[in-house]
Motif scaffolding. Structure first.
Motif, PDB file in Angstrom:
ATOM      1  N   PHE A 101      -9.428  -8.561  -2.657  1.00  0.00           N
ATOM      2  CA  PHE A 101      -8.308  -7.884  -3.313  1.00  0.00           C
ATOM      3  C   PHE A 101      -8.769  -7.180  -4.593  1.00  0.00           C
ATOM      4  O   PHE A 101      -8.447  -6.013  -4.833  1.00  0.00           O
ATOM      5  CB  PHE A 101      -7.195  -8.889  -3.639  1.00  0.00           C
ATOM      6  N   GLY A 102      -9.535  -7.878  -5.424  1.00  0.00           N
ATOM      7  CA  GLY A 102      -9.972  -7.296  -6.693  1.00  0.00           C
ATOM      8  C   GLY A 102     -10.872  -6.084  -6.498  1.00  0.00           C
ATOM      9  O   GLY A 102     -10.731  -5.073  -7.196  1.00  0.00           O
ATOM     10  N   SER A 108      -9.238   1.514  -5.822  1.00  0.00           N
ATOM     11  CA  SER A 108      -7.974   2.253  -5.860  1.00  0.00           C
ATOM     12  C   SER A 108      -7.651   2.742  -7.268  1.00  0.00           C
ATOM     13  O   SER A 108      -7.217   3.896  -7.464  1.00  0.00           O
ATOM     14  CB  SER A 108      -6.855   1.338  -5.340  1.00  0.00           C
ATOM     15  N   ALA A 109      -7.868   1.877  -8.268  1.00  0.00           N
ATOM     16  CA  ALA A 109      -7.600   2.278  -9.660  1.00  0.00           C
ATOM     17  C   ALA A 109      -8.567   3.372 -10.109  1.00  0.00           C
ATOM     18  O   ALA A 109      -8.169   4.292 -10.851  1.00  0.00           O
ATOM     19  CB  ALA A 109      -7.710   1.062 -10.573  1.00  0.00           C
ATOM     20  N   GLY A 159      -4.804   0.235   0.873  1.00  0.00           N
ATOM     21  CA  GLY A 159      -3.598  -0.595   0.781  1.00  0.00           C
ATOM     22  C   GLY A 159      -3.656  -1.797   1.714  1.00  0.00           C
ATOM     23  O   GLY A 159      -3.267  -2.906   1.342  1.00  0.00           O
ATOM     24  N   VAL A 160      -4.173  -1.581   2.948  1.00  0.00           N
ATOM     25  CA  VAL A 160      -4.277  -2.683   3.911  1.00  0.00           C
ATOM     26  C   VAL A 160      -5.267  -3.735   3.404  1.00  0.00           C
ATOM     27  O   VAL A 160      -5.013  -4.943   3.486  1.00  0.00           O
ATOM     28  CB  VAL A 160      -4.688  -2.141   5.303  1.00  0.00           C
ATOM     29  N   GLY A 165      -6.368  -9.060   1.362  1.00  0.00           N
ATOM     30  CA  GLY A 165      -7.069  -9.900   0.398  1.00  0.00           C
ATOM     31  C   GLY A 165      -6.122 -10.757  -0.415  1.00  0.00           C
ATOM     32  O   GLY A 165      -6.384 -11.933  -0.684  1.00  0.00           O
ATOM     33  N   PHE A 166      -4.979 -10.178  -0.820  1.00  0.00           N
ATOM     34  CA  PHE A 166      -4.001 -10.927  -1.604  1.00  0.00           C
ATOM     35  C   PHE A 166      -3.400 -12.065  -0.779  1.00  0.00           C
ATOM     36  O   PHE A 166      -3.251 -13.194  -1.268  1.00  0.00           O
ATOM     37  CB  PHE A 166      -2.905  -9.986  -2.112  1.00  0.00           C
ATOM     38  N   VAL A 167      -3.065 -11.798   0.491  1.00  0.00           N
ATOM     39  CA  VAL A 167      -2.485 -12.835   1.360  1.00  0.00           C
ATOM     40  C   VAL A 167      -3.505 -13.942   1.619  1.00  0.00           C
ATOM     41  O   VAL A 167      -3.182 -15.142   1.554  1.00  0.00           O
ATOM     42  CB  VAL A 167      -1.980 -12.213   2.682  1.00  0.00           C
TER      43      VAL A 167
END
Length: 196
Positions: A101-102, A108-109, A159-160, A165-167
């Motif tokens: 996720f990170g 993305s950022a 986004g996917v 990663g967050f989940v």
């Protein structure tokens, strides 16, 4: 007279052949003793009993040598071992999920900030860049503002990865926390104090 010399050797051979069995029979009779058994005591032959099989030696306790790869001997409770396995797998899921996720959010950022800089140079609104700075939902909101189909596909892919990663990280953290609580409860119930 020619027959006389032949008779002598033949007579010696015949008498030897007859005397040999008589000599053997009398020596065997002397070895066995007299037939009535009055003068000799009976011979008793004692054979030792067969050796009993020796039991195998008990296993020796050998403590683990520091620095060696041999595991230390211990008694393991299967329930505690399963809880430790769940805890370790939950920790692995947490680390890998939040790392994924990170990393995807940083990409993305970075794309979002570059887009904001380019938009200010060209006089654009910078909506695409602002949306890319939002974690998880931002790339999905930025897909309609992408300039090309390839940019939209790449934005959706980011986004996917962020969502996955967050989940994964959150599920691992929940699994890790539950296993830790159950380990603490099982240790406290038995009177043991385990520090993890």
């Amino acid at each position: 007279m020619p027959c006389a010399p032949l008779k002598f050797p033949l007579a010696i051979g015949l008498s030897a052949a007859l005397a040999l069995p008589a000599a053997l029979t009398s020596s065997e009779a002397k070895a066995e003793g007299p037939a009535d058994g009055s003068t000799d005591a009976p011979i008793i032959v004692v054979t030792p009993p067969p050796a009993a099989p020796q039991p195998p030696p008990p296993p020796a306790y050998q403590p683990a040598i520091p620095g060696s790869s041999a595991p230390s001997p211990m008694i393991v409770d299967p329930r505690v071992a399963a809880l430790k396995h769940q805890r370790n797998s939950g920790l692995g899921m947490t680390i890998s999920g939040y790392t994924l996720f990170g990393t995807s959010y940083l990409i993305s950022a970075l794309i979002g900030t570059i887009s904001l800089d380019l938009a200010s140079d060209v006089g654009g609104t910078g909506t695409y860049g602002q949306r890319m700075l939002i974690p998880v939902a931002g790339p999905f909101m930025a897909i309609p503002r992408a300039d090309s189909a390839t940019g939209g596909l790449f934005t959706g892919f980011l986004g996917v990865i962020q969502a996955g990663g967050f989940v994964l990280g959150t599920a691992g953290a929940i699994k890790f926390g539950r296993a830790n609580r159950q380990l603490r409860l099982s240790a406290d119930a038995g009177g043991l104090q385990l520090q993890f």
